[in-house]
Design an enzyme around this catalytic site. Sequence first.
Site, mmCIF file in Angstrom:
data_model
loop_
_atom_site.group_PDB
_atom_site.id
_atom_site.type_symbol
_atom_site.label_atom_id
_atom_site.label_comp_id
_atom_site.label_asym_id
_atom_site.label_seq_id
_atom_site.Cartn_x
_atom_site.Cartn_y
_atom_site.Cartn_z
ATOM 1 N N CYS A 211 0.835 -1.215 0.000
ATOM 2 C CA CYS A 211 0.000 0.000 0.000
ATOM 3 C C CYS A 211 0.852 1.241 0.000
ATOM 4 O O CYS A 211 0.612 2.165 -0.748
ATOM 5 C CB CYS A 211 -0.904 0.040 1.232
ATOM 6 S SG CYS A 211 -2.321 -1.031 1.074
ATOM 7 N N GLY B 120 -1.404 2.852 4.509
ATOM 8 C CA GLY B 120 -2.661 3.337 3.942
ATOM 9 C C GLY B 120 -3.806 2.381 4.178
ATOM 10 O O GLY B 120 -4.924 2.786 4.535
ATOM 11 N N CYS B 121 -3.554 1.086 4.017
ATOM 12 C CA CYS B 121 -4.609 0.085 4.205
ATOM 13 C C CYS B 121 -5.017 -0.013 5.670
ATOM 14 O O CYS B 121 -6.196 -0.189 5.988
ATOM 15 C CB CYS B 121 -4.138 -1.271 3.691
ATOM 16 S SG CYS B 121 -3.805 -1.247 1.910
ATOM 17 N N THR B 122 -4.052 0.114 6.570
ATOM 18 C CA THR B 122 -4.353 0.067 7.997
ATOM 19 C C THR B 122 -5.206 1.263 8.401
ATOM 20 O O THR B 122 -6.202 1.117 9.118
ATOM 21 C CB THR B 122 -3.058 -0.009 8.822
ATOM 22 O OG1 THR B 122 -2.344 -1.197 8.452
ATOM 23 C CG2 THR B 122 -3.339 -0.030 10.312
#
Length: 186
Positions: free
Chosen positions: A3, A75-77
């Site tokens: 990400c 970003g995904c977290t």
Amino acid sequence: TTCAFLSTGSSTVANAALLSSSSSSLPPLNTPAPDFELPNSRNNSDGSTTTSLSSLLNTKKWTVLYFYPGAFTSGCTLEARNFQTDLPTYQNLNAQIVGVSVDSVEKNSEFCSAEKLEYTLLTDEGGHVSKLYGSSLSIPGFGTFSNRQTYIIDPRGDVRWVFVDVDSKIPRHSGDVLEKLRELQE
């Protein structure tokens, strides 16, 4: 860190992503969402280990189907945490959240546990469903990923809205989705 790498704005990566994602088209608005059945990160109440579009529609809820490049990246977290924080609001709006990536079931399950996510993540091994939704990225030397896109699907199964420019708006994305969901429900 998939990400983080994909969201750096590197022109080489951006150009490769644009070229490879442009071959997949988004499902048209107000038409049936592409059908799927994918392994999930947690067992369902009936003991099954897959989730399908039809099983989601059987709940008679709106579905927020979000595609993300990879678990455990910055970003995904952040995106996952924001959806989790807003989950009670989604539930009050008769909506469910489902994430999709090419990560393994084990990795998605670990991500759910580590981030205390109370919604399901699906594994799209090979990116076939991502392709159906126009959300597949194929980057030479790095593989196939799910592009960061979010779909709002109504209880009948129609695609009502698609968010495609999510990377630049991750911190406020869940709020944007809630705002559009409220608008669509009026």
